[in-house]
Design an enzyme around this catalytic site. Structure first.
Site, short mmCIF file in Angstrom:
data_model
loop_
_atom_site.label_atom_id
_atom_site.label_comp_id
_atom_site.label_asym_id
_atom_site.label_seq_id
_atom_site.Cartn_x
_atom_site.Cartn_y
_atom_site.Cartn_z
N CYS A 75 0.81 -1.06 0.01
CA CYS A 75 -0.03 0.12 0.13
C CYS A 75 0.75 1.22 0.13
CB CYS A 75 -1.11 0.01 1.14
SG CYS A 75 -1.71 1.45 1.44
N CYS A 222 -4.72 6.59 -3.18
CA CYS A 222 -4.21 5.19 -3.20
C CYS A 222 -2.79 5.51 -3.71
CB CYS A 222 -5.19 4.37 -4.11
SG CYS A 222 -4.35 2.71 -4.25
N GLY A 223 -1.70 5.34 -3.11
CA GLY A 223 -0.49 5.49 -3.69
C GLY A 223 0.08 4.68 -4.90
#
Length: 279
Positions: A75, A222-223
């Site tokens: 994540c 959201c990376g």
């Protein structure tokens, strides 16, 4: 038992951070993590992140349980939060860590201005590495048709250690992600389910994105999805290798380096509070 924790967020993508350095296994079960993530009956978060001892020469290991109890490979916002959490535990402000994840070794660097820059590694583009059956093994999925919710979407697929299905739209704000997001996530073409990014091009160096995350649903950022967004923009001729990605929670700066093929993500991570919870 009483669990000590800290709450962090990266652009509103929020996590419960647990100091798990005394054990190589998470101190919570997926069910317990799911309960803690409940925003009405628990602490409330998109996931629980555990800081475990390093493996294979790394400084630490990261494990994550999503809010539905599933375990993702990696994540991007989460690893920025983990780096800030570790720096706070160690009492340092600028440091680079090597973190073992299920997606490989990731290297976050805490910068002097408080931002965290992360070497996110190389994108995987072949269908079997996503994985998806939208194209034969050995081929890329770039602007291929996918039928969802009664219409055909042109999708591009990228793995950043976790699967992403990306589609470009004229107006991301008009989409009902609660309705269409699960249909993408659980589409039979994705054997391990998928994250889905809906992207609006604002300029060659500026992209606006909303995300439906596998196992977490709608999140503010959201990376890995922002990284995959830039890859998809480059592959389809819609964007540059260095872009600002606008997310509901704020902006991330993403660069897909032509020199080493790696993606570099820069963004914030902030501590919200610490406490104890009864498990």
């Amino acid at each position: 038992m009483a669990l000590s924790f800290s709450k962090y967020h990266g652009l509103g993508n929020d996590f419960i951070l647990v100091d798990n350095r005394q054990s190589t296994e998470p101190c919570l079960t997926p069910d317990q993590a799911q309960q803690l993530c409940d925003r009405h009956f628990g602490i409330g978060a998109d996931g629980v992140i555990f800081a475990l001892p390093g493996q294979g020469g790394t400084d630490y290991t990261m494990r994550i349980f999503n809010s539905d109890g599933s375990e993702p490979e990696m994540c991007g916002n989460g690893i920025r939060c983990l780096a800030k959490f570790l720096a706070d535990l160690e009492g340092v402000e600028e440091k680079t860590y090597r973190i073992h994840t299920l997606a490989g070794v990731i290297t976050p660097q805490l910068l002097a201005d408080g931002q965290v820059k992360v070497d996110m590694g190389e994108p995987q583009l072949l269908a079997e590495l996503i994985p998806t059956t939208l194209a034969p093994a050995g081929e890329k999925v770039v602007d291929l048709p996918l039928a969802v919710a009664g219409q055909t979407w042109a999708v591009t697929c990228v793995s950043m250690g976790n699967p992403h299905c990306l589609t470009f739209v004229d107006d991301v704000d008009s989409l009902n992600l609660t309705e269409i997001g699960p249909l993408f996530e659980h589409h039979p073409q994705f054997s391990q389910r998928t994250n889905t990014e809906f992207i609006q091009v604002l300029g060659s160096d500026r992209l606006k994105m909303r995300v439906w995350e596998r196992g977490a649903g709608i999140t503010l950022a959201c990376g890995t999805g922002a990284c995959a967004t830039v890859v998809a923009a480059v592959l389809t001729g819609r964007g540059d290798r260095r872009c600002t990605v606008e997310l509901p929670g704020g902006n991330l700066e993403i660069e897909w380096s032509a020199q080493d093929n790696r993606l570099y993500m820069t963004g914030p991570a902030q501590r919200v509070f610490s406490g104890q919870a009864e498990i």
